[in-house]
Motif scaffolding. Structure first.
Motif, PDB file in Angstrom:
ATOM      1  N   SER A 228     -44.670 -11.969 -57.228  1.00 13.33           N
ATOM      2  CA  SER A 228     -44.176 -12.833 -56.156  1.00 13.33           C
ATOM      3  C   SER A 228     -42.866 -12.294 -55.595  1.00 13.33           C
ATOM      4  O   SER A 228     -42.357 -11.257 -56.026  1.00 13.33           O
ATOM      5  CB  SER A 228     -43.954 -14.247 -56.708  1.00 13.33           C
ATOM      6  OG  SER A 228     -42.893 -14.226 -57.643  1.00 13.33           O
ATOM      7  N   THR A 230     -40.088 -13.359 -56.183  1.00 13.30           N
ATOM      8  CA  THR A 230     -39.069 -13.365 -57.240  1.00 13.30           C
ATOM      9  C   THR A 230     -38.876 -11.970 -57.824  1.00 13.30           C
ATOM     10  O   THR A 230     -37.743 -11.512 -58.015  1.00 13.30           O
ATOM     11  CB  THR A 230     -39.456 -14.355 -58.349  1.00 13.30           C
ATOM     12  OG1 THR A 230     -39.559 -15.663 -57.787  1.00 13.30           O
ATOM     13  CG2 THR A 230     -38.421 -14.371 -59.466  1.00 13.30           C
ATOM     14  N   VAL A 231     -39.976 -11.277 -58.115  1.00 10.82           N
ATOM     15  CA  VAL A 231     -39.849  -9.937 -58.701  1.00 10.82           C
ATOM     16  C   VAL A 231     -39.288  -8.954 -57.678  1.00 10.82           C
ATOM     17  O   VAL A 231     -38.515  -8.049 -58.027  1.00 10.82           O
ATOM     18  CB  VAL A 231     -41.202  -9.452 -59.274  1.00 10.82           C
ATOM     19  CG1 VAL A 231     -42.200  -9.117 -58.174  1.00 10.82           C
ATOM     20  CG2 VAL A 231     -41.003  -8.248 -60.181  1.00 10.82           C
ATOM     21  N   ASN A 233     -37.081  -9.672 -55.343  1.00 10.17           N
ATOM     22  CA  ASN A 233     -35.639  -9.907 -55.288  1.00 10.17           C
ATOM     23  C   ASN A 233     -34.937  -9.435 -56.551  1.00 10.17           C
ATOM     24  O   ASN A 233     -33.777  -9.014 -56.497  1.00 10.17           O
ATOM     25  CB  ASN A 233     -35.362 -11.386 -55.029  1.00 10.17           C
ATOM     26  CG  ASN A 233     -35.577 -11.763 -53.570  1.00 10.17           C
ATOM     27  OD1 ASN A 233     -35.434 -10.932 -52.684  1.00 10.17           O
ATOM     28  ND2 ASN A 233     -35.931 -13.011 -53.315  1.00 10.17           N
ATOM     29  N   ASP A 234     -35.615  -9.512 -57.698  1.00 16.56           N
ATOM     30  CA  ASP A 234     -35.038  -8.933 -58.918  1.00 16.56           C
ATOM     31  C   ASP A 234     -34.880  -7.421 -58.766  1.00 16.56           C
ATOM     32  O   ASP A 234     -33.889  -6.837 -59.225  1.00 16.56           O
ATOM     33  CB  ASP A 234     -35.925  -9.236 -60.128  1.00 16.56           C
ATOM     34  CG  ASP A 234     -35.670 -10.609 -60.718  1.00 16.56           C
ATOM     35  OD1 ASP A 234     -34.581 -11.170 -60.467  1.00 16.56           O
ATOM     36  OD2 ASP A 234     -36.545 -11.130 -61.429  1.00 16.56           O
ATOM     37  N   PHE A 252     -32.910 -21.635 -51.048  1.00 13.92           N
ATOM     38  CA  PHE A 252     -33.300 -20.255 -51.328  1.00 13.92           C
ATOM     39  C   PHE A 252     -32.121 -19.303 -51.280  1.00 13.92           C
ATOM     40  O   PHE A 252     -32.162 -18.229 -51.895  1.00 13.92           O
ATOM     41  CB  PHE A 252     -34.435 -19.831 -50.392  1.00 13.92           C
ATOM     42  CG  PHE A 252     -35.730 -20.505 -50.767  1.00 13.92           C
ATOM     43  CD1 PHE A 252     -36.635 -19.894 -51.605  1.00 13.92           C
ATOM     44  CD2 PHE A 252     -36.009 -21.792 -50.320  1.00 13.92           C
ATOM     45  CE1 PHE A 252     -37.806 -20.530 -51.989  1.00 13.92           C
ATOM     46  CE2 PHE A 252     -37.177 -22.441 -50.692  1.00 13.92           C
ATOM     47  CZ  PHE A 252     -38.075 -21.817 -51.533  1.00 13.92           C
ATOM     48  N   ARG A 255     -31.005 -19.510 -54.733  1.00 16.46           N
ATOM     49  CA  ARG A 255     -31.846 -18.721 -55.637  1.00 16.46           C
ATOM     50  C   ARG A 255     -31.415 -17.255 -55.659  1.00 16.46           C
ATOM     51  O   ARG A 255     -31.513 -16.586 -56.686  1.00 16.46           O
ATOM     52  CB  ARG A 255     -33.321 -18.856 -55.239  1.00 16.46           C
ATOM     53  CG  ARG A 255     -33.842 -20.263 -55.437  1.00 16.46           C
ATOM     54  CD  ARG A 255     -35.338 -20.355 -55.238  1.00 16.46           C
ATOM     55  NE  ARG A 255     -35.785 -21.749 -55.235  1.00 16.46           N
ATOM     56  CZ  ARG A 255     -37.053 -22.141 -55.193  1.00 16.46           C
ATOM     57  NH1 ARG A 255     -38.008 -21.228 -55.160  1.00 16.46           N
ATOM     58  NH2 ARG A 255     -37.363 -23.421 -55.196  1.00 16.46           N
ATOM     59  N   ASP A 258     -28.745 -16.987 -58.096  1.00 14.33           N
ATOM     60  CA  ASP A 258     -29.252 -16.951 -59.468  1.00 14.33           C
ATOM     61  C   ASP A 258     -29.742 -15.552 -59.828  1.00 14.33           C
ATOM     62  O   ASP A 258     -29.515 -15.060 -60.936  1.00 14.33           O
ATOM     63  CB  ASP A 258     -30.375 -17.976 -59.630  1.00 14.33           C
ATOM     64  CG  ASP A 258     -30.833 -18.116 -61.067  1.00 14.33           C
ATOM     65  OD1 ASP A 258     -29.978 -18.395 -61.936  1.00 14.33           O
ATOM     66  OD2 ASP A 258     -32.034 -17.909 -61.338  1.00 14.33           O
ATOM     67  N   HIS A 259     -30.426 -14.889 -58.894  1.00 18.45           N
ATOM     68  CA  HIS A 259     -30.832 -13.492 -59.120  1.00 18.45           C
ATOM     69  C   HIS A 259     -29.610 -12.637 -59.423  1.00 18.45           C
ATOM     70  O   HIS A 259     -29.628 -11.814 -60.347  1.00 18.45           O
ATOM     71  CB  HIS A 259     -31.537 -12.931 -57.874  1.00 18.45           C
ATOM     72  CG  HIS A 259     -32.942 -13.387 -57.696  1.00 18.45           C
ATOM     73  ND1 HIS A 259     -33.997 -12.890 -58.432  1.00 18.45           N
ATOM     74  CD2 HIS A 259     -33.486 -14.288 -56.837  1.00 18.45           C
ATOM     75  CE1 HIS A 259     -35.119 -13.460 -58.039  1.00 18.45           C
ATOM     76  NE2 HIS A 259     -34.840 -14.317 -57.077  1.00 18.45           N
ATOM     77  N   ASP A 322     -33.662 -11.234 -47.764  1.00 21.27           N
ATOM     78  CA  ASP A 322     -34.888 -11.890 -48.221  1.00 21.27           C
ATOM     79  C   ASP A 322     -35.580 -12.399 -46.961  1.00 21.27           C
ATOM     80  O   ASP A 322     -35.176 -13.400 -46.378  1.00 21.27           O
ATOM     81  CB  ASP A 322     -34.519 -13.043 -49.169  1.00 21.27           C
ATOM     82  CG  ASP A 322     -35.717 -13.897 -49.571  1.00 21.27           C
ATOM     83  OD1 ASP A 322     -36.743 -13.865 -48.865  1.00 21.27           O
ATOM     84  OD2 ASP A 322     -35.620 -14.625 -50.567  1.00 21.27           O
ATOM     85  N   THR A 341     -37.007  -7.801 -48.545  1.00 20.90           N
ATOM     86  CA  THR A 341     -38.123  -8.248 -49.383  1.00 20.90           C
ATOM     87  C   THR A 341     -39.025  -9.195 -48.605  1.00 20.90           C
ATOM     88  O   THR A 341     -38.569  -9.994 -47.791  1.00 20.90           O
ATOM     89  CB  THR A 341     -37.623  -8.954 -50.653  1.00 20.90           C
ATOM     90  OG1 THR A 341     -36.765 -10.051 -50.283  1.00 20.90           O
ATOM     91  CG2 THR A 341     -36.853  -8.001 -51.538  1.00 20.90           C
TER      92      THR A 341
END
Length: 508
Positions: A228, A230-231, A233-234, A252, A255, A258-259, A322, A341
């Protein structure tokens, strides 16, 4: 607008009246009486779903898990497993050639399947066998009852319902920001036989898809991960260094913070800039990198990319974006950005499961990070990849023409115009995204209740996320294969429901 809901004690008289009209006067299953009301013997142990229009009960259905079922009392042996019995399915004559039956069945099947039973059983009248079979019901015992009111014991499993002819009709149209409504061609591509991801054909297919994505976002290097946003952005977070700045755009944007924290990054936070003065505040931080979402999904608002482009051109700053809820909703040139991303399951109109990192420069190896996040290994395939998802994405990208991308803005215009026409309290935003609209409901109206009603009427919108529930908000997206007719219908349903609820509360 018909409201589908679980019955309350106040509905009892209307339920008994419709029960009499259907199962005494129309289907001679019980003896007539002067009161013209029929109280079912299982009334107190059943859950009733009803359809109500302008204060009148126009449809009903009873669900029951307590044994013995009425079928069992007629000597019918049930198949092994946990079952629920559907009884007293009735729609008034004037509503039978409408979508009332479909709405009631959506509500009933949602309730039944949520209870975790193997399936449902029903006494299907012999005259409606064609209808029951279309829904996936199959007989499992000989007919029961007198000749004038003959019934066939039938069952419907969860799998049988989702594979039935009618499930495609009952399946609500998705006006979600993900997963989105897919075209028939994309759905067919998803059923293709998997191919080895190390094969030359797999590499050719992925390189072709990545070339199309590069042209779409105007960045030369494309990396495809299985997962997704999430990966993705990681994978961006581990490539940022020095003290940076994250724009706080909402849910978001937080979020992204948080990353960054999990990656051990140092950063400052700035509320989403709206004016030139706000952007001058960025210079005070002198960040090594800036990370922001383009479209804040929780609010449907866009960050001004032109201001970010100008800042990046005047300063030696890494820009990460993002663009998960932006790519595919309108034409945009990200060539000024270093990392962008996005994902397959939103406005690209493919199935979820693929995540992308687009870069201005080729990714350099970073030995200290987890292997899966090291984009330098993706040349083009580093690890196991779903080629079925890649095939489906190739089809979706061929369908994603400039004309199709332009439909998002038209649908968003129709959505807002319909709200305005019907007096829905919605304030237009100057930075409104074309792909998603957030509608905050005034108290005491419930976004969850409205979301469920739209579902029963054949449209899925977003309202179940915790942050949406907390904000009493639902979201309507234009990202999938939907039409202006779809968004106009949804907006009209929203307006009708809100006016009805408000009027009812005022009378109360």
């Amino acid at each position: 607008m018909i409201e589908f809901r679980q019955a309350t004690p106040e509905d009892a008289p209307a339920i008994h009246r419709l029960n009499y009209e259907t199962f005494v006067e129309e289907i001679p299953q019980h003896q007539p009486n002067e009161e013209r009301r029929l109280v079912d013997r299982f009334y107190d142990t059943s859950t009733y779903w009803v359809g109500e229009q302008d204060g009148h009960l126009v449809a009903m259905c009873a669900l029951r898990t307590a044994h013995p079922f009425s079928l069992e009392q007629k000597g019918v042996r049930l198949p092994p497993g946990e079952w629920m019995e559907i009884r007293l399915l009735a729609v008034t004559r004037s509503y039978r050639n409408t979508r009332t039956f479909a709405g009631l069945m959506r509500a009933v099947m949602e309730d039944a399947l949520a209870r975790g039973v193997k399936g449902v059983v029903i006494s299907g009248t012999t005259r409606e066998q064609k209808l029951y079979r279309r829904f996936g019901f199959v007989p499992f015992a000989p007919p029961v009852g007198p000749v004038e009111a003959r019934y066939i014991p039938m069952l419907l499993t969860r799998a049988g319902f989702f594979e039935s002819e009618t499930s495609a009709v009952l399946r609500p149209k998705l006006l979600l920001a993900g997963p989105v409504e897919l075209s028939l061609n994309v759905r067919q591509a998803l059923t293709s036989q998997p191919m080895p991801h190390r094969s030359n054909e797999a590499k050719r297919l992925l390189q072709n898809v990545q070339a199309k994505l590069s042209r779409l976002v105007k960045l030369p290097y494309m990396y495809t991960l299985l997962g997704s946003g999430t990966v993705a952005n990681d994978a961006v977070a581990v490539r940022l260094a020095g003290r940076g700045l994250i724009l706080d755009t909402g849910e978001f944007g937080k979020r992204l913070m948080d990353h960054a924290r999990r990656a051990g990054l140092l950063f400052d936070v700035l509320a989403m800039p709206h004016s030139e003065a706000d952007w001058r505040e960025v210079e005070r931080y002198a960040p090594k990198w800036i990370w922001t979402v383009h479209c804040e999904t929780s609010t449907g608002e866009l960050v001004d990319m032109e201001r970010l482009r100008r800042y990046a051109g005047e300063h030696d700053t890494i820009v990460a974006i993002d663009a998960i809820s932006a790519v595919g909703t309108f034409e945009i040139d990200y060539s000024f950005a270093d990392l962008v991303t996005f994902v397959s399951g939103k406005a690209l109109r493919a199935a979820p499961g693929l995540a992308f990192v687009a870069m201005k420069k080729r990714a350099e190896p970073i030995r200290r990070i987890p292997r899966y996040l090291d984009l330098a290994q993706y040349d083009p395939i580093a690890f196991t990849q779903s080629m079925s998802l890649i095939k489906a994405l190739e089809v979706a990208l061929d369908e994603l023409t400039e004309a199709e991308i332009e439909t998002h803005q038209r649908k968003m215009d129709v959505l807002q115009e319909t709200f305005a026409k019907h007096g829905v309290p919605f304030k237009k935003k100057p930075n409104q995204a074309p792909g998603i609209l957030a509608l905050h409901l005034p108290d005491p109206l419930s976004s969850s209740e409205l979301g469920n009603q739209l579902h029963y009427h054949g449209y899925r919108v977003q309202f179940e996320s915790d942050y949406l529930k907390a904000a009493n908000c639902l979201q309507i997206s234009t990202m999938g294969w939907t039409t202006t007719r779809d968004v106009r219908a949804v907006a009209t349903l929203v307006a009708t429901w809100m006016h009805k609820k408000t009027a009812t509360m005022e009378r109360g």
